[in-house]
Motif scaffolding. Structure first.
Motif, mmCIF file in Angstrom:
data_model
loop_
_atom_site.group_PDB
_atom_site.id
_atom_site.type_symbol
_atom_site.label_atom_id
_atom_site.label_comp_id
_atom_site.label_asym_id
_atom_site.label_seq_id
_atom_site.Cartn_x
_atom_site.Cartn_y
_atom_site.Cartn_z
ATOM 1 N N ASP A 1 42.898 42.667 36.607
ATOM 2 C CA ASP A 1 42.978 41.420 37.360
ATOM 3 C C ASP A 1 44.454 41.142 37.643
ATOM 4 O O ASP A 1 45.201 40.739 36.757
ATOM 5 C CB ASP A 1 42.350 40.283 36.541
ATOM 6 C CG ASP A 1 42.326 38.953 37.276
ATOM 7 O OD1 ASP A 1 43.181 38.744 38.156
ATOM 8 O OD2 ASP A 1 41.456 38.130 36.954
ATOM 9 N N ILE B 1 36.881 39.801 41.548
ATOM 10 C CA ILE B 1 36.136 40.162 40.336
ATOM 11 C C ILE B 1 34.864 39.337 40.224
ATOM 12 O O ILE B 1 33.810 39.835 39.849
ATOM 13 C CB ILE B 1 37.021 40.007 39.085
ATOM 14 C CG1 ILE B 1 38.065 41.124 39.060
ATOM 15 C CG2 ILE B 1 36.188 40.020 37.812
ATOM 16 C CD1 ILE B 1 39.068 41.018 37.952
ATOM 17 N N THR C 1 45.786 38.858 39.425
ATOM 18 C CA THR C 1 46.136 37.441 39.434
ATOM 19 C C THR C 1 46.545 36.984 38.036
ATOM 20 O O THR C 1 47.538 36.292 37.858
ATOM 21 C CB THR C 1 44.942 36.583 39.917
ATOM 22 O OG1 THR C 1 44.499 37.090 41.170
ATOM 23 C CG2 THR C 1 45.337 35.122 40.057
ATOM 24 N N TYR D 1 42.101 44.303 41.208
ATOM 25 C CA TYR D 1 41.335 43.254 41.870
ATOM 26 C C TYR D 1 41.981 41.907 41.584
ATOM 27 O O TYR D 1 42.634 41.725 40.567
ATOM 28 C CB TYR D 1 39.893 43.190 41.336
ATOM 29 C CG TYR D 1 39.021 44.341 41.745
ATOM 30 C CD1 TYR D 1 38.369 44.337 42.977
ATOM 31 C CD2 TYR D 1 38.823 45.412 40.898
ATOM 32 C CE1 TYR D 1 37.551 45.383 43.352
ATOM 33 C CE2 TYR D 1 38.005 46.471 41.252
ATOM 34 C CZ TYR D 1 37.374 46.454 42.491
ATOM 35 O OH TYR D 1 36.560 47.488 42.858
ATOM 36 N N THR D 2 41.735 40.945 42.442
ATOM 37 C CA THR D 2 42.124 39.565 42.161
ATOM 38 C C THR D 2 40.964 38.896 41.427
ATOM 39 O O THR D 2 39.843 39.408 41.407
ATOM 40 C CB THR D 2 42.416 38.786 43.458
ATOM 41 O OG1 THR D 2 41.209 38.676 44.208
ATOM 42 C CG2 THR D 2 43.508 39.456 44.279
ATOM 43 N N SER D 3 41.225 37.728 40.829
ATOM 44 C CA SER D 3 40.164 36.997 40.113
ATOM 45 C C SER D 3 38.997 36.677 41.031
ATOM 46 O O SER D 3 37.832 36.757 40.645
ATOM 47 C CB SER D 3 40.717 35.696 39.524
ATOM 48 O OG SER D 3 41.681 35.978 38.556
#
Length: 158
Positions: free
Chosen positions: A25, A12, A27, A7-9
């Motif tokens: 994460d 999330i 990112t 997932y990206t920040s």
């Protein structure tokens, strides 16, 4: 079951109601888990050189082998053999090469030195209990020659 998904920040932050998940994460290059509040619980992160950093509590049940240097940066001082500051070992330790100790050394049992012991302090003795560089509280047995550089003072029978 642990679910790890990329997932990206931003993604999330929209998942705060889901608990029990471990998320990567992409990112920030961080592995996080969700407690009852949020995904702000960092397990481990990775820097730009792919080194793991910020590892949060690790337990190793088997043998751990490091093929390079282990560096511990805490400056916590030891207060006893069981409260060892930055590094406490419950069992024995074997050191194949040199050991450097920055300040005091306290040994709780017998010691055997098989090489030469050199004490480099030049502090002079002022009495039998203030022995300068070396003070010995008990008797001393010397199997071979003893050389004394200057005065010899004997407090009892000689």
């Amino acid at each position: 079951m642990v679910v790890i998904k990329n997932y990206t920040s931003t993604q999330i932050n929209t998942l705060d109601s889901i608990t029990g998940r471990v998320l990567y994460d992409s990112t920030l290059n961080e592995l996080r888990y969700h407690d009852s509040n949020s995904y702000n619980n960092l397990l481990v992160s990775k820097d730009n050189s792919n080194n793991l950093t910020d590892i949060n509590n690790i337990t190793i049940s088997g043998v751990a082998t490091l093929n390079s240097t282990l560096s511990l940066s805490s400056t916590t001082d030891a207060t006893s053999s069981s409260a060892g500051g930055t590094l406490t070992l419950a069992g024995g330790a074997s050191i194949a090469k040199k050991l450097f100790i920055g300040t005091d050394l306290s040994v709780g049992g017998n010691s055997t030195l098989t090489g030469t012991l050199t004490l480099s302090s030049t502090t002079d003795a002022t009495s039998s209990s203030a022995g300068g560089t070396l003070t010995i509280a008990g008797g001393t047995a010397i199997a071979k020659k003893l050389f004394i550089g200057t005065d010899l003072s004997v407090g009892g029978n000689s």
